[in-house]
Write a protein that holds these residues in place. Structure first.
Motif, PDB file in Angstrom:
ATOM      1  N   ALA A 268     -15.311   0.118  -1.712  1.00 53.95           N
ATOM      2  CA  ALA A 268     -15.153   1.359  -2.470  1.00 53.95           C
ATOM      3  C   ALA A 268     -14.268   2.345  -1.720  1.00 53.95           C
ATOM      4  CB  ALA A 268     -16.521   1.979  -2.748  1.00 53.95           C
ATOM      5  N   ALA A 269     -14.455   2.431  -0.398  1.00 55.64           N
ATOM      6  CA  ALA A 269     -13.625   3.336   0.395  1.00 55.64           C
ATOM      7  C   ALA A 269     -12.170   2.886   0.402  1.00 55.64           C
ATOM      8  CB  ALA A 269     -14.169   3.415   1.826  1.00 55.64           C
ATOM      9  N   GLU A 270     -11.946   1.581   0.521  1.00 51.44           N
ATOM     10  CA  GLU A 270     -10.578   1.064   0.523  1.00 51.44           C
ATOM     11  C   GLU A 270      -9.916   1.277  -0.833  1.00 51.44           C
ATOM     12  OE1 GLU A 270      -7.142  -0.477   1.999  1.00 51.44           O
ATOM     13  OE2 GLU A 270      -8.978   0.074   3.074  1.00 51.44           O
ATOM     14  N   ALA A 271     -10.676   1.100  -1.914  1.00 45.43           N
ATOM     15  CA  ALA A 271     -10.126   1.329  -3.250  1.00 45.43           C
ATOM     16  C   ALA A 271      -9.697   2.782  -3.417  1.00 45.43           C
ATOM     17  CB  ALA A 271     -11.162   0.956  -4.311  1.00 45.43           C
ATOM     18  N   THR A 272     -10.471   3.691  -2.857  1.00 45.62           N
ATOM     19  CA  THR A 272     -10.101   5.109  -2.920  1.00 45.62           C
ATOM     20  C   THR A 272      -8.809   5.368  -2.165  1.00 45.62           C
ATOM     21  OG1 THR A 272     -12.432   5.751  -3.095  1.00 45.62           O
ATOM     22  CG2 THR A 272     -10.873   7.450  -2.394  1.00 45.62           C
ATOM     23  N   ARG A 273      -8.683   4.782  -0.976  1.00 45.62           N
ATOM     24  CA  ARG A 273      -7.460   4.971  -0.183  1.00 45.62           C
ATOM     25  C   ARG A 273      -6.237   4.385  -0.894  1.00 45.62           C
ATOM     26  NH1 ARG A 273     -11.101   4.020   4.247  1.00 45.62           N
ATOM     27  NH2 ARG A 273     -10.699   1.774   4.169  1.00 45.62           N
ATOM     28  N   VAL A 274      -6.403   3.209  -1.500  1.00 43.14           N
ATOM     29  CA  VAL A 274      -5.294   2.581  -2.223  1.00 43.14           C
ATOM     30  C   VAL A 274      -4.864   3.453  -3.398  1.00 43.14           C
ATOM     31  CG1 VAL A 274      -4.711   0.639  -3.727  1.00 43.14           C
ATOM     32  CG2 VAL A 274      -5.797   0.223  -1.516  1.00 43.14           C
ATOM     33  N   SER A 275      -5.834   3.963  -4.131  1.00 50.35           N
ATOM     34  CA  SER A 275      -5.517   4.816  -5.275  1.00 50.35           C
ATOM     35  C   SER A 275      -4.754   6.060  -4.834  1.00 50.35           C
ATOM     36  CB  SER A 275      -6.811   5.205  -5.996  1.00 50.35           C
ATOM     37  OG  SER A 275      -6.549   6.080  -7.067  1.00 50.35           O
ATOM     38  N   GLU A 276      -5.186   6.667  -3.725  1.00 53.52           N
ATOM     39  CA  GLU A 276      -4.498   7.856  -3.218  1.00 53.52           C
ATOM     40  C   GLU A 276      -3.073   7.519  -2.784  1.00 53.52           C
ATOM     41  OE1 GLU A 276      -7.050   9.178  -0.125  1.00 53.52           O
ATOM     42  OE2 GLU A 276      -8.496  10.162  -1.478  1.00 53.52           O
ATOM     43  N   THR A 277      -2.894   6.356  -2.155  1.00 52.61           N
ATOM     44  CA  THR A 277      -1.556   5.947  -1.704  1.00 52.61           C
ATOM     45  C   THR A 277      -0.611   5.751  -2.882  1.00 52.61           C
ATOM     46  OG1 THR A 277      -2.459   4.877   0.271  1.00 52.61           O
ATOM     47  CG2 THR A 277      -0.282   4.164  -0.460  1.00 52.61           C
ATOM     48  N   LEU A 278      -1.069   5.046  -3.910  1.00 50.59           N
ATOM     49  CA  LEU A 278      -0.219   4.782  -5.073  1.00 50.59           C
ATOM     50  C   LEU A 278       0.087   6.065  -5.840  1.00 50.59           C
ATOM     51  CD1 LEU A 278      -1.785   1.446  -6.385  1.00 50.59           C
ATOM     52  CD2 LEU A 278       0.223   1.754  -4.930  1.00 50.59           C
ATOM     53  N   ASP A 279      -0.905   6.934  -5.967  1.00 49.10           N
ATOM     54  CA  ASP A 279      -0.667   8.209  -6.656  1.00 49.10           C
ATOM     55  C   ASP A 279       0.366   9.043  -5.909  1.00 49.10           C
ATOM     56  OD1 ASP A 279      -2.472   7.537  -8.586  1.00 49.10           O
ATOM     57  OD2 ASP A 279      -4.132   8.713  -7.755  1.00 49.10           O
ATOM     58  N   LYS A 280       0.269   9.030  -4.594  1.00 47.16           N
ATOM     59  CA  LYS A 280       1.208   9.809  -3.790  1.00 47.16           C
ATOM     60  C   LYS A 280       2.621   9.254  -3.916  1.00 47.16           C
ATOM     61  CE  LYS A 280       1.678  11.741   0.873  1.00 47.16           C
ATOM     62  NZ  LYS A 280       1.096  11.762   2.247  1.00 47.16           N
ATOM     63  N   ALA A 281       2.728   7.919  -3.899  1.00 42.17           N
ATOM     64  CA  ALA A 281       4.047   7.296  -4.040  1.00 42.17           C
ATOM     65  C   ALA A 281       4.630   7.564  -5.421  1.00 42.17           C
ATOM     66  CB  ALA A 281       3.941   5.798  -3.779  1.00 42.17           C
ATOM     67  N   ALA A 282       3.796   7.467  -6.449  1.00 39.96           N
ATOM     68  CA  ALA A 282       4.277   7.693  -7.811  1.00 39.96           C
ATOM     69  C   ALA A 282       4.736   9.133  -8.011  1.00 39.96           C
ATOM     70  CB  ALA A 282       3.178   7.348  -8.812  1.00 39.96           C
TER      71      ALA A 282
ATOM     72  N   LEU B  12       0.095  -3.006   2.035  1.00 42.08           N
ATOM     73  CA  LEU B  12      -1.350  -3.215   2.144  1.00 42.08           C
ATOM     74  C   LEU B  12      -2.054  -2.883   0.829  1.00 42.08           C
ATOM     75  CD1 LEU B  12      -2.005  -1.735   5.703  1.00 42.08           C
ATOM     76  CD2 LEU B  12      -2.036  -4.143   5.038  1.00 42.08           C
ATOM     77  N   ALA B  13      -1.575  -1.833   0.150  1.00 47.57           N
ATOM     78  CA  ALA B  13      -2.177  -1.451  -1.126  1.00 47.57           C
ATOM     79  C   ALA B  13      -1.985  -2.550  -2.163  1.00 47.57           C
ATOM     80  CB  ALA B  13      -1.578  -0.136  -1.614  1.00 47.57           C
ATOM     81  N   MET B  14      -0.772  -3.123  -2.210  1.00 46.90           N
ATOM     82  CA  MET B  14      -0.506  -4.191  -3.171  1.00 46.90           C
ATOM     83  C   MET B  14      -1.338  -5.434  -2.871  1.00 46.90           C
ATOM     84  SD  MET B  14       1.422  -3.163  -5.466  1.00 46.90           S
ATOM     85  CE  MET B  14       2.008  -1.501  -5.684  1.00 46.90           C
ATOM     86  N   GLN B  15      -1.478  -5.737  -1.602  1.00 57.30           N
ATOM     87  CA  GLN B  15      -2.285  -6.894  -1.219  1.00 57.30           C
ATOM     88  C   GLN B  15      -3.746  -6.691  -1.632  1.00 57.30           C
ATOM     89  OE1 GLN B  15      -2.258  -7.695   2.974  1.00 57.30           O
ATOM     90  NE2 GLN B  15      -3.548  -9.519   2.797  1.00 57.30           N
ATOM     91  N   PHE B  16      -4.258  -5.479  -1.415  1.00 58.72           N
ATOM     92  CA  PHE B  16      -5.648  -5.187  -1.786  1.00 58.72           C
ATOM     93  C   PHE B  16      -5.836  -5.309  -3.296  1.00 58.72           C
ATOM     94  CE2 PHE B  16      -8.889  -2.210  -3.257  1.00 58.72           C
ATOM     95  CZ  PHE B  16      -9.983  -2.593  -2.497  1.00 58.72           C
ATOM     96  N   LEU B  17      -4.905  -4.758  -4.061  1.00 60.65           N
ATOM     97  CA  LEU B  17      -5.017  -4.831  -5.516  1.00 60.65           C
ATOM     98  C   LEU B  17      -5.000  -6.277  -6.002  1.00 60.65           C
ATOM     99  CD1 LEU B  17      -2.791  -1.911  -6.879  1.00 60.65           C
ATOM    100  CD2 LEU B  17      -5.264  -2.137  -7.035  1.00 60.65           C
ATOM    101  N   TYR B  18      -4.099  -7.069  -5.444  1.00 61.87           N
ATOM    102  CA  TYR B  18      -3.978  -8.457  -5.887  1.00 61.87           C
ATOM    103  C   TYR B  18      -5.248  -9.251  -5.575  1.00 61.87           C
ATOM    104  CZ  TYR B  18      -2.001 -13.074  -6.736  1.00 61.87           C
ATOM    105  OH  TYR B  18      -1.778 -14.329  -7.231  1.00 61.87           O
ATOM    106  N   GLU B  19      -5.866  -8.963  -4.430  1.00 59.80           N
ATOM    107  CA  GLU B  19      -7.040  -9.731  -4.015  1.00 59.80           C
ATOM    108  C   GLU B  19      -8.335  -9.240  -4.659  1.00 59.80           C
ATOM    109  OE1 GLU B  19      -7.048  -9.399   0.191  1.00 59.80           O
ATOM    110  OE2 GLU B  19      -5.400 -10.838   0.493  1.00 59.80           O
ATOM    111  N   SER B  20      -8.393  -7.960  -5.015  1.00 64.93           N
ATOM    112  CA  SER B  20      -9.675  -7.406  -5.460  1.00 64.93           C
ATOM    113  C   SER B  20      -9.733  -7.062  -6.944  1.00 64.93           C
ATOM    114  CB  SER B  20      -9.997  -6.139  -4.653  1.00 64.93           C
ATOM    115  OG  SER B  20      -9.023  -5.132  -4.898  1.00 64.93           O
TER     116      SER B  20
END
Length: 546
Positions: A470-484, A496-504
């Motif tokens: 859950a914590a990693e999902a929050t960090r990934v979401s924040e990273t993608l939102d910031k990039a967008a 790392l965010a893309m790898q997490f999304l693909y695996e989870s």
């Protein structure tokens, strides 16, 4: 139509279930004594509930008509009027409340002095433990002694306040930590600290020095712009029982100092509001107020508070003239009949007030340990009326306090009208039943429940893994939102965010496999490139990825 034989008339079912059938009875008709039932009445029927109470009332009167008549409305020939039953039920509730008050205040009756001398006793206990321990260090100090040693702790204005205020803050805040212990939580930061109300300075109203103005900005000269400088410091907490515990310390350059304490119960607790105010001018206390302000109709206090206040006034204020403790006009619609409002003229009078205020506050917190919320179930009109009464009482208190012209005048002179309105209505005297601060249960009971939910090591491991995901999902979401949004994000983080999304994320993985027709597993670098193409603006503006 539902016919009740013991009423002697037909009663519409709709009136029964709205509790309004008593109102449609003719004034001269009476309610006869109900016949004994072999089966219990329906618990959802108002008529059955009335019969149950009537039986209790009849039993309490012991069949003595003369005694019954002396206790309430007239009882003629064994006939019971609805008014008689309501009065007897009310009297029974009063008697039960008085018995509860007696039980709750018994420890105070046995040792009223202990409500003030608890710190001295804690030091004596620590000394005894130290002697018993010999050369071994004490594992811990008694809580009351430890809090007294800490004093005002990290308060930024502690070096500037009068010793009287320092003493009172130490005892008040120390009691919160000691008595509520794990119940005590910080009030939500966004309601006060994030606004900048933890420290307010008229020389830095916009918080340009981020709360360090008290140390970095010198006082203005007398007669110069900004004189007299006003600084306010606040601490705000909440708990299971209290929606807000607020202590404020204020110092003004011309010699005025203020201590303001208000403890608000949550809106569904039948408890008064504790209030304490001290005003000092050049080291002399010009006003001292302590009270448990009622929230019931008619400014009535529950008996345990009335008895406690009367006991403590006899204990600590017996040498003072009662006429000097009269309630001022501006407090007539807020204070209880036993409110203490004085202008101490001698050190002895000030010491007596301090002892009484500390003891009353400690007793108030102790009584809260046995408090339970008022809960109104479906159709429970009496509980709903009680909740509305409590809301009305808290609103009355806040509305009257907001009319305090002296407080408003001091704040407006330093910070302006708009700021003062916000500060007084949102921090000092807020009334908003739509919001109550969340309560974080950190008790041992909750800890045991947590372990009960995951008894095995495997269960605890799975629980921890879920938390990490859950914590990693929050960090990934924040990273993608910031990039967008075009913010600066490193390519490594995106990979790392893309790898997490693909695996989870099964949905994301299925979409990628559909686009690649399942030929190969794409690398995180390839996924990142595709993501960057998506977020690149139509005009060709590059993203903030580094």
């Amino acid at each position: 139509m539902l016919r009740q034989q013991n009423l002697g008339r037909s009663v519409p079912t709709s009136l029964q279930y709205h509790g309004g059938w008593l109102g449609v009875l003719p004034r001269l008709r009476v309610l006869r004594e109900p016949r004994p039932h072999t089966t219990a009445p329906c618990p959802h029927s108002p008529i059955g509930e009335l019969n149950r109470k009537a039986v209790l009332v009849r039993a309490s009167t012991s069949g003595d008509a003369a005694a019954s008549t002396s206790r309430g409305p007239a009882l003629a020939d064994g006939a019971w009027t609805p008014e008689y039953i309501r009065e007897r039920v009310r009297q029974q509730e009063v008697e039960e409340e008085a018995k509860l008050a007696e039980d709750l205040t018994r420890p105070f009756q046995e040792d009223p002095e202990g409500l003030y001398s608890y710190v001295d006793r804690a030091y004596e206990e620590a000394q005894l433990l130290d002697e018993l321990a010999g050369d071994l260090p004490l594992p811990s100090y008694p809580a009351a002694a430890a809090n007294d040693i800490i004093g005002m702790g990290s308060w930024r204005l502690k070096s500037y306040v009068d010793p009287v205020i320092e003493f009172m803050v130490t005892r008040i805040e120390g009691c919160w930590r000691e008595i509520m212990d794990e119940d005590l939580c910080l009030y939500p930061r966004d309601k006060w600290k994030s606004i900048g109300w933890d420290l307010v300075d008229s020389e830095d109203p916009k918080r340009e020095l981020d709360g360090f103005s008290w140390a970095d900005i010198p006082d203005p000269e007398k007669g110069a712009e900004g004189y007299p400088r006003l600084q306010l410091e606040n601490r705000v907490y909440c708990s299971r029982v209290f929606r807000k515990l607020h202590v404020e310390v204020g110092i003004r350059q011309d010699g005025m100092q203020v201590l303001h304490v208000v403890v608000y119960p949550r809106y569904n607790y039948d408890m008064p509001i504790f209030g304490l105010d001290l005003v000092l001018v050049n080291g002399r206390v010009t006003l001292a107020v302590a009270d448990c302000c009622p929230v019931r109709h008619g400014l009535k206090l529950p008996p345990q508070y009335m008895e406690t206040m009367a006991l403590l006034q006899r204990t600590f204020l017996e040498d003072q003239d009662p006429a000097a403790r009269s309630i001022p006009d501006w407090g007539a619609s807020t204070f209880s009949p036993l409110a203490l409002c004085v202008k101490p003229s001698t050190p002895e009078e000030l010491a007596a007030f301090a002892k009484y205020a500390v003891a009353l506050h400690r007793a108030y917190l102790t009584l809260s340990l046995n408090a339970a919320p008022v809960v109104a179930g479906p159709g429970d009109r009496r509980a709903a009326a009680k909740l509305q009464e409590l809301l009305d009482g808290q609103k009355r208190f806040c509305d009257n306090q907001l009319k305090n012209k002296k407080t408003r005048r001091v704040l407006e002179a330093a910070f302006g009208k708009e700021w003062t309105d916000d500060y007084m209505s949102k921090l000092m005297f807020d009334f908003d039943p739509s919001f109550e601060p969340p309560y974080l249960d950190e008790s041992l009971d909750r800890l045991y429940e947590l372990f009960d939910e995951s008894l095995t090591p495997q269960g605890m491991a799975a629980y921890n893994q879920d938390l990490e995901m859950a914590a990693e999902a929050t960090r990934v979401s924040e990273t993608l939102d910031k990039a967008a949004a075009g913010g600066p994000v490193s390519r490594e983080k995106l990979n790392l965010a893309m790898q997490f999304l693909y695996e989870s994320d099964p949905t994301f993985r299925a979409a990628v496999e559909t686009l690649t027709e399942g030929k190969e597993v794409p690398s995180e670098e390839l996924l990142t490139e595709e993501f960057l193409k998506l977020i690149t603006s139509p005009d060709g503006t590059e993203s903030g990825v580094m």
